[in-house]
Design a protein around this motif. Structure first.
Motif, PDB file in Angstrom:
ATOM      1  N   LYS A  90       0.822  -1.208   0.000  1.00 49.24           N
ATOM      2  CA  LYS A  90       0.000   0.000   0.000  1.00 49.24           C
ATOM      3  C   LYS A  90       0.860   1.264   0.000  1.00 49.24           C
ATOM      4  O   LYS A  90       0.411   2.318  -0.457  1.00 49.24           O
ATOM      5  CB  LYS A  90      -0.921   0.015   1.221  1.00 49.24           C
ATOM      6  CG  LYS A  90      -2.071  -0.985   1.152  1.00 49.24           C
ATOM      7  CD  LYS A  90      -2.964  -0.880   2.370  1.00 49.24           C
ATOM      8  CE  LYS A  90      -4.167  -1.826   2.268  1.00 49.24           C
ATOM      9  NZ  LYS A  90      -5.085  -1.687   3.414  1.00 49.24           N
ATOM     10  N   LEU A 127      -7.086  10.132  -7.298  1.00 46.66           N
ATOM     11  CA  LEU A 127      -6.874  10.014  -5.858  1.00 46.66           C
ATOM     12  C   LEU A 127      -8.118  10.429  -5.078  1.00 46.66           C
ATOM     13  O   LEU A 127      -8.457   9.841  -4.054  1.00 46.66           O
ATOM     14  CB  LEU A 127      -5.687  10.880  -5.431  1.00 46.66           C
ATOM     15  CG  LEU A 127      -4.292  10.341  -5.699  1.00 46.66           C
ATOM     16  CD1 LEU A 127      -3.246  11.390  -5.345  1.00 46.66           C
ATOM     17  CD2 LEU A 127      -4.036   9.057  -4.924  1.00 46.66           C
ATOM     18  N   SER A 181     -11.791   3.213  -5.559  1.00 49.42           N
ATOM     19  CA  SER A 181     -10.952   2.577  -4.542  1.00 49.42           C
ATOM     20  C   SER A 181     -10.390   3.560  -3.525  1.00 49.42           C
ATOM     21  O   SER A 181     -10.283   3.250  -2.338  1.00 49.42           O
ATOM     22  CB  SER A 181      -9.794   1.830  -5.215  1.00 49.42           C
ATOM     23  OG  SER A 181      -9.014   2.733  -5.991  1.00 49.42           O
ATOM     24  N   THR A 182     -10.015   4.765  -3.950  1.00 49.08           N
ATOM     25  CA  THR A 182      -9.358   5.706  -3.036  1.00 49.08           C
ATOM     26  C   THR A 182     -10.140   6.973  -2.773  1.00 49.08           C
ATOM     27  O   THR A 182      -9.803   7.726  -1.864  1.00 49.08           O
ATOM     28  CB  THR A 182      -7.983   6.123  -3.606  1.00 49.08           C
ATOM     29  OG1 THR A 182      -8.180   6.861  -4.822  1.00 49.08           O
ATOM     30  CG2 THR A 182      -7.110   4.915  -3.891  1.00 49.08           C
ATOM     31  N   ASP A 228      -9.907   3.406   4.229  1.00 48.65           N
ATOM     32  CA  ASP A 228      -8.626   3.986   3.831  1.00 48.65           C
ATOM     33  C   ASP A 228      -7.863   2.998   2.957  1.00 48.65           C
ATOM     34  O   ASP A 228      -7.556   1.879   3.380  1.00 48.65           O
ATOM     35  CB  ASP A 228      -7.796   4.337   5.076  1.00 48.65           C
ATOM     36  CG  ASP A 228      -6.602   5.214   4.749  1.00 48.65           C
ATOM     37  OD1 ASP A 228      -5.934   4.963   3.737  1.00 48.65           O
ATOM     38  OD2 ASP A 228      -6.343   6.152   5.523  1.00 48.65           O
ATOM     39  N   ALA A 229      -7.543   3.402   1.734  1.00 54.51           N
ATOM     40  CA  ALA A 229      -6.868   2.524   0.781  1.00 54.51           C
ATOM     41  C   ALA A 229      -5.355   2.525   0.945  1.00 54.51           C
ATOM     42  O   ALA A 229      -4.664   1.734   0.297  1.00 54.51           O
ATOM     43  CB  ALA A 229      -7.215   2.944  -0.647  1.00 54.51           C
ATOM     44  N   PHE A 230      -4.824   3.400   1.817  1.00 54.23           N
ATOM     45  CA  PHE A 230      -3.380   3.558   1.930  1.00 54.23           C
ATOM     46  C   PHE A 230      -2.798   3.015   3.234  1.00 54.23           C
ATOM     47  O   PHE A 230      -1.586   2.857   3.342  1.00 54.23           O
ATOM     48  CB  PHE A 230      -3.005   5.045   1.802  1.00 54.23           C
ATOM     49  CG  PHE A 230      -3.564   5.696   0.570  1.00 54.23           C
ATOM     50  CD1 PHE A 230      -3.020   5.457  -0.681  1.00 54.23           C
ATOM     51  CD2 PHE A 230      -4.659   6.544   0.664  1.00 54.23           C
ATOM     52  CE1 PHE A 230      -3.545   6.049  -1.808  1.00 54.23           C
ATOM     53  CE2 PHE A 230      -5.190   7.150  -0.464  1.00 54.23           C
ATOM     54  CZ  PHE A 230      -4.629   6.899  -1.708  1.00 54.23           C
ATOM     55  N   SER A 246     -13.449   7.269   3.692  1.00 51.70           N
ATOM     56  CA  SER A 246     -12.201   7.104   2.957  1.00 51.70           C
ATOM     57  C   SER A 246     -11.035   7.734   3.719  1.00 51.70           C
ATOM     58  O   SER A 246     -11.186   8.238   4.839  1.00 51.70           O
ATOM     59  CB  SER A 246     -12.319   7.761   1.579  1.00 51.70           C
ATOM     60  OG  SER A 246     -12.371   9.182   1.719  1.00 51.70           O
ATOM     61  N   HIS A 247      -9.887   7.759   3.074  1.00 52.39           N
ATOM     62  CA  HIS A 247      -8.694   8.390   3.641  1.00 52.39           C
ATOM     63  C   HIS A 247      -8.901   9.890   3.840  1.00 52.39           C
ATOM     64  O   HIS A 247      -8.347  10.483   4.765  1.00 52.39           O
ATOM     65  CB  HIS A 247      -7.511   8.144   2.695  1.00 52.39           C
ATOM     66  CG  HIS A 247      -6.232   8.779   3.141  1.00 52.39           C
ATOM     67  ND1 HIS A 247      -5.483   8.291   4.188  1.00 52.39           N
ATOM     68  CD2 HIS A 247      -5.564   9.871   2.674  1.00 52.39           C
ATOM     69  CE1 HIS A 247      -4.406   9.039   4.348  1.00 52.39           C
ATOM     70  NE2 HIS A 247      -4.434  10.006   3.448  1.00 52.39           N
TER      71      HIS A 247
END
Length: 369
Positions: A217, A245, A250-251, A311-313, A339-340
């Motif tokens: 990630k 982003l 996904s993000t 959170d994708a990160f 999300s992030h």
């Protein structure tokens, strides 16, 4: 003979340390090369599919109206004597009220705190800063100008310039990293610490070293070590990667929360299309390995950690582990479906949780002072 053995042992230890350091950096740059190859393959594929659009980008000349929305606050500037840099910030709320300072992440700027500026100006002097290298703040050319000690000194100098000796510090992403470390190095200047989607730096280091999924990630960090090429990849096809982003499935923002409007997106594109804007932001990452590994230091301030479940990160498990490094009251809230980009995705929930934390226990007396 004893002296000879001592020198031999010392030589062996030093050699082992050098080999370890060499192996560490070899791993970093090998992974960086792998990420570059993947990026080149994506670029090649885009050229084949849409050659006319791949190399399309340009500077936005006119800022969107949302950046001059007076309900968010007043645009101000300060030149710090020690560094000589000029910083831009947006401030609202009465002077003399307790200071709430907001530090943004990557790739963001002061505007990411628009929902919080409106919310907390009734009780606080709210200030959202364009950090060094971002937005209308100065952008030092040298990557070395983005070292950790400089970033922490920036925050200290800004707080003092605003006429305060302490603040309620709120940080997201990179702003969260700086907020954690500021609370460690200047505990007397942080009344309460609020961090969004960013683990304690020691937790992040540990997870990257022992969790393959987190390392995967975080692969973008290795890609960002390259000179110039990341800026190119983020800006081609009219900043498509930057848009993704914030908007991809996904993000991005908005699966269950607030959507980023087209005008909001234009605000980001306006800021990051300016000359040198992406380089200043990416230089934070180009100094990250000089920060790590960090000494395992504890935070003495009360801490609220808000975490977007989607959170994708970052691995969700990191959030709870932060408790190990906090020697005061700690509250963790994981927000389902978020999300992030938490403060923009779920602003109402985030604001409510922050209010609850600010008014808890002895903190209520403090924030009234």
């Amino acid at each position: 003979m004893a002296r000879l053995l001592h020198n031999l042992l010392l030589f062996t230890v030093r050699l082992a340390l050098k080999i370890r350091v060499f192996g560490y950096w070899s791993l970093i740059y090998s992974y960086c090369a792998l990420c570059t190859c993947i990026a080149l393959l994506k670029l090649w594929w885009n050229i084949i599919l849409r050659p006319s659009k791949t190399f399309q980008w340009g500077i936005r000349e006119t800022p969107p109206a949302c950046l001059n929305d007076t309900s968010l606050g007043t645009h101000c500037y300060v030149r710090i004597k020690e560094s000589g840099l000029r910083f831009h910030y947006v401030a609202a709320g009465e002077r003399g009220k307790p200071l709430m300072l907001f530090l943004h992440g990557f790739p963001e700027f002061w505007f990411s705190w628009r929902h919080q500026l409106r919310e907390f100006k009734s009780e606080f002097r709210v200030v959202a800063v364009d950090m060094r290298g971002y937005g209308e703040s100065d952008v030092p050319a040298s990557a070395d100008s983005y070292r950790l000690d400089y970033l922490l000194t920036d925050v200290k100098d800004i707080v003092e310039y605003l006429g305060y000796n302490r603040c309620f510090l709120v940080g997201h992403d990179w702003g969260g990293i700086i907020s954690w470390l500021f609370a460690i190095h200047y505990p007397e200047m942080v009344t309460k610490l609020i961090v969004l989607n960013c683990p304690h730096p020691s937790v992040f280091t540990e997870y990257c070293l022992r969790s393959p999924s987190q390392l995967l990630k975080s692969s973008y960090i290795f890609f960002f070590q390259l000179p110039r090429f990341p800026e190119f990849m983020l800006s081609i096809n009219d900043f498509k990667a930057l848009k993704c982003l914030f908007t991809s499935r996904s993000t991005g923002i908005g699966r269950k929360g607030c959507w980023l409007t087209s005008e909001d997106m234009e605000a980001y594109l306006y800021v990051f299309s300016q000359p040198g804007a992406l380089t200043g932001a990416l230089n934070y990452y180009r100094n990250i390995f000089s920060f790590l590994p960090l000494t395992q230091q504890d935070v003495k301030s009360p801490v609220l950690l808000l975490w977007g479940e989607r959170d994708a990160f970052l691995e969700l498990d990191m959030a709870e582990t932060c408790r190990l490094y906090i020697k005061n009251h700690f509250r963790l809230n994981i927000i389902s479906g978020a999300s992030h980009w938490l403060q923009q995705d779920q602003p109402d929930i985030v604001n409510t949780l922050i209010w609850t934390f600010l008014k808890e226990g002895e903190g209520r007396k403090t924030y009234r002072n």
